[in-house]
Motif scaffolding. Structure first.
Motif, PDB file in Angstrom:
ATOM      1  N   GLY A  34       0.821  -1.205   0.000  1.00 29.69           N
ATOM      2  CA  GLY A  34       0.000   0.000   0.000  1.00 29.69           C
ATOM      3  C   GLY A  34       0.854   1.254   0.000  1.00 29.69           C
ATOM      4  O   GLY A  34       0.550   2.237  -0.696  1.00 29.69           O
ATOM      5  N   MET A  35       1.935   1.224   0.787  1.00 24.13           N
ATOM      6  CA  MET A  35       2.826   2.382   0.822  1.00 24.13           C
ATOM      7  C   MET A  35       3.531   2.552  -0.524  1.00 24.13           C
ATOM      8  O   MET A  35       3.737   3.679  -0.993  1.00 24.13           O
ATOM      9  CB  MET A  35       3.844   2.222   1.950  1.00 24.13           C
ATOM     10  N   ARG A  36       3.893   1.460  -1.160  1.00 15.49           N
ATOM     11  CA  ARG A  36       4.513   1.538  -2.484  1.00 15.49           C
ATOM     12  C   ARG A  36       3.574   2.214  -3.482  1.00 15.49           C
ATOM     13  O   ARG A  36       3.979   3.087  -4.252  1.00 15.49           O
ATOM     14  CB  ARG A  36       4.889   0.129  -2.944  1.00 15.49           C
ATOM     15  N   LEU A  37       2.312   1.818  -3.451  1.00 14.12           N
ATOM     16  CA  LEU A  37       1.337   2.422  -4.359  1.00 14.12           C
ATOM     17  C   LEU A  37       1.182   3.909  -4.080  1.00 14.12           C
ATOM     18  O   LEU A  37       1.080   4.732  -5.000  1.00 14.12           O
ATOM     19  CB  LEU A  37      -0.009   1.712  -4.215  1.00 14.12           C
ATOM     20  N   TYR A  38       1.189   4.268  -2.806  1.00 15.16           N
ATOM     21  CA  TYR A  38       1.064   5.677  -2.415  1.00 15.16           C
ATOM     22  C   TYR A  38       2.258   6.495  -2.913  1.00 15.16           C
ATOM     23  O   TYR A  38       2.083   7.592  -3.470  1.00 15.16           O
ATOM     24  CB  TYR A  38       0.947   5.781  -0.898  1.00 15.16           C
ATOM     25  N   VAL A  39       3.478   5.977  -2.729  1.00 20.55           N
ATOM     26  CA  VAL A  39       4.674   6.695  -3.169  1.00 20.55           C
ATOM     27  C   VAL A  39       4.670   6.849  -4.686  1.00 20.55           C
ATOM     28  O   VAL A  39       4.990   7.916  -5.219  1.00 20.55           O
ATOM     29  CB  VAL A  39       5.952   5.970  -2.698  1.00 20.55           C
ATOM     30  N   ASP A  40       4.285   5.796  -5.396  1.00 13.52           N
ATOM     31  CA  ASP A  40       4.190   5.887  -6.856  1.00 13.52           C
ATOM     32  C   ASP A  40       3.175   6.944  -7.270  1.00 13.52           C
ATOM     33  O   ASP A  40       3.366   7.671  -8.256  1.00 13.52           O
ATOM     34  CB  ASP A  40       3.807   4.533  -7.454  1.00 13.52           C
ATOM     35  N   TYR A  41       2.089   7.043  -6.511  1.00 13.96           N
ATOM     36  CA  TYR A  41       1.066   8.061  -6.774  1.00 13.96           C
ATOM     37  C   TYR A  41       1.649   9.463  -6.577  1.00 13.96           C
ATOM     38  O   TYR A  41       1.421  10.362  -7.400  1.00 13.96           O
ATOM     39  CB  TYR A  41      -0.120   7.829  -5.837  1.00 13.96           C
ATOM     40  N   LEU A  42       2.414   9.673  -5.494  1.00 22.61           N
ATOM     41  CA  LEU A  42       3.022  10.980  -5.255  1.00 22.61           C
ATOM     42  C   LEU A  42       3.930  11.389  -6.404  1.00 22.61           C
ATOM     43  O   LEU A  42       3.896  12.520  -6.879  1.00 22.61           O
ATOM     44  CB  LEU A  42       3.843  10.957  -3.959  1.00 22.61           C
TER      45      LEU A  42
END
Length: 350
Positions: free
Chosen positions: A72-80
């Motif tokens: 989930g954090m990986r997806l969030y960082v990619d989103y940023l």
């Protein structure tokens, strides 16, 4: 991110950002009151259950809210990164001012000073690799006589790096022979790469000693010791004890010990840094992506810095999974840009 609906993505972002601030599980009621979330807490609860089913959120206790997983954090960082939703230059003008005030003639010293400052500004652990000299061309060599058996050797590269070591000589060296040794070595190394110099020194040493005067033999022996030490990259770790402030580690002394030991493994950390920054942009490794056997709750943000079009080192920040990526990513990115002699190298790749 294409796997998520717009609603799922909004809920995930809110959960991650609230978790990053508090370190506590996030409930559906809190998310439903967030700006941009125009659905009931019951609907949010259903979306959070969907995200948990996708492996992006985790519910630590039955009655608790959710926390993001490493995925989930990986997806969030990619989103940023994809949306550019990061704090410009780290979100703090004083960071820019502090970094711009760093000065040093030697890029290695400048990088090390930057690592100290990045650790202080982020309150996390900074990692800085400085370039090895294997491919560097040498501009000059200086010798200083300390005693009959101790000589200070200073290598200066064409790109301004300085490498110095005190070398212990088996045979005594007279003070008045230092000038001869220095002139001989200067002629030998000037304009050549360290790799070339090492090969030449070995050939010279392998030749019959009768061909050389005493000071030449000593100069060659001296240079061989220094050259063997000067080729590898250096790693500087600042703010090691900041890991004690990571909530994920605070109550687990064994894990703190493991993290500190891992940071002492220079070769392994350098391997990770080299892998993360093969691309010319800031990179983030999360959880098991670190490949340091440190669990799923640590992250590393790193970026390479350049001189004359070539990557010569890296700067990074190691922190908990729960860190302010929106600020730390641009801090690392700007530090790398500052360390790059030609800032256009980074600008063209962002």
């Amino acid at each position: 991110m294409s796997l998520l609906s717009e609603r799922q993505l909004k809920v995930l972002v809110q959960v991650v950002e609230r978790f990053n601030l508090s370190g506590e599980p996030v409930g559906s009621t809190a998310v439903s009151r967030s700006e941009g979330i125009s659905v009931s807490s019951a609907t949010v609860r259903n979306v959070m259950a969907e995200l948990e089913g996708l492996g992006l959120l985790h519910q630590p206790h039955t009655s608790a809210g959710r926390v993001p997983t490493a995925s989930g954090m990986r997806l969030y960082v990619d989103y940023l990164v994809a949306t550019g939703q990061r704090a410009p230059n780290g979100g703090a003008p004083e960071w820019l001012a502090s970094l711009s005030e760093l000065e040093a003639d030697d890029v290695s010293q400048l990088a090390r000073s930057a690592g100290v400052l990045v650790s202080q500004l982020s309150h996390l652990t900074s990692l800085v690799s400085t370039p090895g000299l294997a491919a560097a061309r040498l501009r000059d060599v200086q010798l200083s006589w300390l005693s009959e058996h101790r000589i200070l050797v200073v290598l200066i590269t064409e790109d301004g790096r300085v490498f110095n070591r005190v070398v212990r000589m088996e045979e005594p060296v007279e003070r008045n022979s230092i000038v001869w040794m220095r002139n001989y070595l200067s002629e030998l190394v000037t304009g050549r790469s360290l790799q070339d110099v090492r090969r030449r020194v070995r050939r010279e040493l392998a030749a019959s000693e009768s061909r050389y005067r005493s000071y030449m033999r000593r100069a060659l022996a001296l240079s061989q010791q220094v050259l063997d030490l000067a080729t590898g990259a250096e790693l500087y770790v600042e703010g090691r004890l900041n890991v004690l402030d990571f909530s994920e580690l605070a109550h687990d002394i064994a894990r703190v010990r493991d993290v500190l030991r891992a940071l002492e493994d220079k070769e392994r950390v350098l391997d990770v840094l080299d892998r993360i920054c093969e691309a010319r942009r800031v990179q983030t490794l999360i959880g098991s992506e670190l490949d340091l056997d440190l669990g799923d709750d640590l992250s590393l943000i790193a970026c390479g810095y350049y001189r004359d079009g070539e990557q010569v080192g890296l700067v990074g920040v190691l922190g908990p999974l729960r860190m302010n990526y929106a600020r730390i990513i641009p801090l690392v990115e700007h530090t790398a840009r500052m360390l790059s002699k030609d800032s256009e190298e980074l600008n063209s790749s962002s």
